[in-house]
Design a protein around this motif. Structure first.
Motif, PDB file in Angstrom:
ATOM      1  N   SER A   1       0.802  -1.265  -0.170  1.00  0.00           N
ATOM      2  CA  SER A   1      -0.241  -0.288   0.128  1.00  0.00           C
ATOM      3  C   SER A   1       1.125   1.212   0.039  1.00  0.00           C
ATOM      4  N   PRO A   2       0.171   2.489  -0.559  1.00  0.00           N
ATOM      5  CA  PRO A   2       1.007   3.455  -0.345  1.00  0.00           C
ATOM      6  C   PRO A   2       1.271   4.650   0.552  1.00  0.00           C
ATOM      7  N   ARG A   3       0.412   4.399   1.393  1.00  0.00           N
ATOM      8  CA  ARG A   3       0.760   4.447   2.881  1.00  0.00           C
ATOM      9  C   ARG A   3       0.937   4.147   4.055  1.00  0.00           C
ATOM     10  N   CYS A   4       2.019   3.407   3.622  1.00  0.00           N
ATOM     11  CA  CYS A   4       2.552   2.396   4.431  1.00  0.00           C
ATOM     12  C   CYS A   4       4.046   2.115   4.616  1.00  0.00           C
ATOM     13  N   PRO A   5       4.585   2.450   5.546  1.00  0.00           N
ATOM     14  CA  PRO A   5       5.482   3.277   5.899  1.00  0.00           C
ATOM     15  C   PRO A   5       6.888   2.243   5.835  1.00  0.00           C
ATOM     16  N   THR A   6       6.495   0.625   6.415  1.00  0.00           N
ATOM     17  CA  THR A   6       7.134  -0.522   6.427  1.00  0.00           C
ATOM     18  C   THR A   6       7.013  -1.064   4.996  1.00  0.00           C
ATOM     19  N   CYS A   7       6.180  -0.780   4.043  1.00  0.00           N
ATOM     20  CA  CYS A   7       6.043  -0.980   2.678  1.00  0.00           C
ATOM     21  C   CYS A   7       7.295  -0.296   1.733  1.00  0.00           C
ATOM     22  N   GLU A   8       7.116   0.534   2.516  1.00  0.00           N
ATOM     23  CA  GLU A   8       8.497   1.822   1.793  1.00  0.00           C
ATOM     24  C   GLU A   8      10.232   1.103   1.582  1.00  0.00           C
ATOM     25  N   GLU A   9      10.085   0.752   3.150  1.00  0.00           N
ATOM     26  CA  GLU A   9      11.111   0.509   3.556  1.00  0.00           C
ATOM     27  C   GLU A   9      11.858  -1.169   2.642  1.00  0.00           C
ATOM     28  N   GLU A  10      10.694  -1.762   2.695  1.00  0.00           N
ATOM     29  CA  GLU A  10      10.281  -3.373   2.145  1.00  0.00           C
ATOM     30  C   GLU A  10      10.740  -3.129   1.252  1.00  0.00           C
ATOM     31  N   LYS A  11      10.228  -2.070   0.468  1.00  0.00           N
ATOM     32  CA  LYS A  11      10.537  -1.883  -1.723  1.00  0.00           C
ATOM     33  C   LYS A  11      11.709  -2.938  -1.828  1.00  0.00           C
TER      34      LYS A  11
END
Length: 183
Positions: free
Chosen positions: A85-95
């Motif tokens: 999800s674009p609203r997820c800080p952890t998503c950005e870290e794991e990308k």
């Protein structure tokens, strides 16, 4: 004069109660934000972020952004399915770790499905970044067909498929995935 003091006392008690409730709400919001930043509230020993490993994915039918229909029968052993999800800080870290991992899978983008949760407008950048390594499915929220079939409870979520639509490995961090995938 005593009426004035009584009124002031009532106002003081109301203000004090308001302050206590505000502090409680702020604490709860901090806890909630902390849980979201850890991948949808996933903690060791608590509820899984998706169906647990060993479970069979539910039936679904989803369409990729390039108009290919996907069903549970399309999930092959060694295939990676990820939820972002674009609203997820952890998503950005794991990308970045996801992109590295997906790039190393034999079979290229046909072996990877990235399910993006949100509106097409807010997903444009994420879609472009992940489109190089994965087939993209866009779902508006966790009630989408694939999210429901995988029993998604938070994100990011990474699922490595086994035989017959059974999950081999699941987690909210890329490092739960094996270094090499036996196909």
């Amino acid at each position: 004069m005593s009426v004035l003091w009584a009124a002031l006392a009532i106002v003081f008690v109301i203000c004090l109660l308001n302050l206590v409730l505000t502090i409680a709400v702020i604490r709860r919001l901090r806890e909630h934000t902390e849980l979201l930043n850890r991948g949808g509230g996933q903690h060791p020993g608590q509820e899984e972020i998706t169906l647990p490993a060993g479970s069979r994915v539910g039936e679904f039918s989803a369409v990729t952004v390039d108009d290919r229909t996907l069903t549970r029968e399309d999930l092959r052993p060694g295939m990676l399915v990820a939820f972002f999800s674009p609203r997820c800080p952890t998503c950005e870290e794991e990308k970045p770790a996801f992109i590295r991992y997906a790039s190393g899978l034999p079979g290229g983008p046909d072996q990877v499905i990235a399910v993006l949760l949100g509106t097409p407008e807010e997903l444009a950048g994420l879609r472009e970044e992940l489109g190089e390594v994965a087939r993209i499915v866009i779902e508006p929220d966790v009630d989408g067909a694939m999210s429901t079939a995988f029993a998604l409870r938070g994100y990011p979520a990474f699922c490595l498929m086994g035989q017959d639509g059974v999950l081999q490995v699941t987690g909210f961090r890329v490092d739960v995935l094996p270094d090499s995938v036996a196909l």
